[in-house]
Design an enzyme around this catalytic site. Structure first.
Site, short mmCIF file in Angstrom:
data_model
loop_
_atom_site.label_atom_id
_atom_site.label_comp_id
_atom_site.label_asym_id
_atom_site.label_seq_id
_atom_site.Cartn_x
_atom_site.Cartn_y
_atom_site.Cartn_z
N LYS A 100 0.83 -1.22 0.00
CA LYS A 100 0.00 0.00 0.00
C LYS A 100 0.86 1.26 0.00
O LYS A 100 0.62 2.19 -0.76
CB LYS A 100 -0.90 0.04 1.25
CG LYS A 100 -1.97 -1.01 1.28
CD LYS A 100 -2.93 -0.76 2.44
CE LYS A 100 -2.25 -0.80 3.79
NZ LYS A 100 -2.28 -2.10 4.45
N ARG A 140 7.31 -10.92 3.19
CA ARG A 140 7.76 -9.55 2.88
C ARG A 140 8.02 -8.75 4.14
O ARG A 140 9.00 -8.02 4.24
CB ARG A 140 6.67 -8.81 2.07
CG ARG A 140 6.51 -9.29 0.64
CD ARG A 140 5.50 -8.37 -0.05
NE ARG A 140 5.10 -8.85 -1.36
CZ ARG A 140 4.23 -8.22 -2.14
NH1 ARG A 140 3.67 -7.09 -1.72
NH2 ARG A 140 3.91 -8.70 -3.32
N ARG A 169 -10.23 0.77 9.35
CA ARG A 169 -9.75 -0.57 9.70
C ARG A 169 -10.83 -1.37 10.43
O ARG A 169 -10.64 -2.56 10.66
CB ARG A 169 -8.55 -0.44 10.63
CG ARG A 169 -7.23 -0.90 10.08
CD ARG A 169 -6.23 -0.77 11.22
NE ARG A 169 -4.92 -1.26 10.92
CZ ARG A 169 -3.99 -0.61 10.25
NH1 ARG A 169 -4.26 0.55 9.71
NH2 ARG A 169 -2.79 -1.14 10.10
N ARG A 182 10.88 -3.65 10.01
CA ARG A 182 10.51 -2.43 10.74
C ARG A 182 10.46 -2.76 12.23
O ARG A 182 10.32 -3.92 12.60
CB ARG A 182 9.12 -1.97 10.25
CG ARG A 182 8.86 -0.49 10.39
CD ARG A 182 7.58 -0.11 9.67
NE ARG A 182 6.41 -0.69 10.34
CZ ARG A 182 5.19 -0.69 9.82
NH1 ARG A 182 4.98 -0.19 8.62
NH2 ARG A 182 4.19 -1.21 10.50
N ARG A 213 -1.24 -8.62 13.81
CA ARG A 213 -1.80 -7.64 12.89
C ARG A 213 -2.56 -8.32 11.76
O ARG A 213 -3.63 -7.87 11.36
CB ARG A 213 -0.69 -6.75 12.31
CG ARG A 213 0.01 -5.91 13.36
CD ARG A 213 0.47 -4.57 12.84
NE ARG A 213 1.42 -4.63 11.76
CZ ARG A 213 2.74 -4.81 11.91
NH1 ARG A 213 3.25 -4.97 13.11
NH2 ARG A 213 3.54 -4.83 10.87
#
Ligand code: ADP
Length: 186
Positions: free
Chosen positions: A15, A126, A91, A132, A143
């Protein structure tokens, strides 16, 4: 006319990359709620202090807080003039309802909700690779499972309003971008 576009997709679907391309090419304003929260954490604001632990654990910041932040951001002049790519919001169904109300109040319509579609196994790989700070294996799993439970149902919500466009997110960045442009007709 300023376009208003929601960008959906699992974490790691690309995104952010595709939004950056749309910003560079068309000057649409990128509003990423994740980026806004990370900036608040880095600046140590009250919002950042509240959000930090939730984000580290891969949880969701409350709808009340998120709806307020987004309502304020969408009222700013750059968004009104250049349009917006909403990344990371809505979300939850509560956030989707809030977005509908915000746009209604502004007297504008959502142009499209694009879903950049990439399978769970691929996005997990990925994210592990990008490293991160909040990309621990546990947080990623959390998540992704929240995405399936809370955000995936929003695909139906947007589809029911005739706004959903699904884009295959596998392949080179350029290929995916070409699909995005085609889907948006720009
Ligand atoms: P990712 O797509 O990898 O989850 P984001 O940058 O979109 O990354 O979001 C990072 C974190 O910020 C999320 O895990 C969540 O804790 C918080 N967050 C971002 N957007 C929202 C939102 N709309 N509602 C609740 N929490 C959010």
């Amino acid at each position: 006319m300023a376009p208003r576009i929601v960008v959906l997709g699992r974490q790691g679907a690309g995104k952010g990359t595709q939004c950056a391309r749309l910003v560079a090419e068309f000057g649409i304003v990128h509003v990423s709620t994740g980026d806004m929260l990370r900036a608040a954490v880095a600046a140590g604001t009250p919002l950042g202090q509240q959000a930090e632990a939730i984000m580290k654990a891969g949880g969701l910041v409350s709808d009340d807080i998120m709806n307020g932040i987004v309502a304020e951001r969408l009222a700013e002049a750059d968004v009104m003039e250049q349009g917006v790519l909403l990344d990371g919001f809505p979300r939850t169904s509560g956030q989707a309802d809030a977005l509908a109300a915000i746009l209604d109040d502004q007297g504008v319509e959502l142009d499209a909700a694009i879903n950049i579609d990439v399978a769970i196994e691929e996005v997990t790989a990925r994210m592990m690779a990008r490293g991160r700070e909040d990309d621990t294996e546990e947080a990623i799993a959390e998540r992704l499972s929240l995405y399936e439970a809370q955000t995936a149902p929003l695909l139906e919500w947007f589809a029911g309003r005739g706004k959903l466009v699904v884009i295959d997110g596998l392949g080179e960045e350029d290929e995916v971008f070409a699909r995005v442009r085609e889907a948006l007709g720009i």
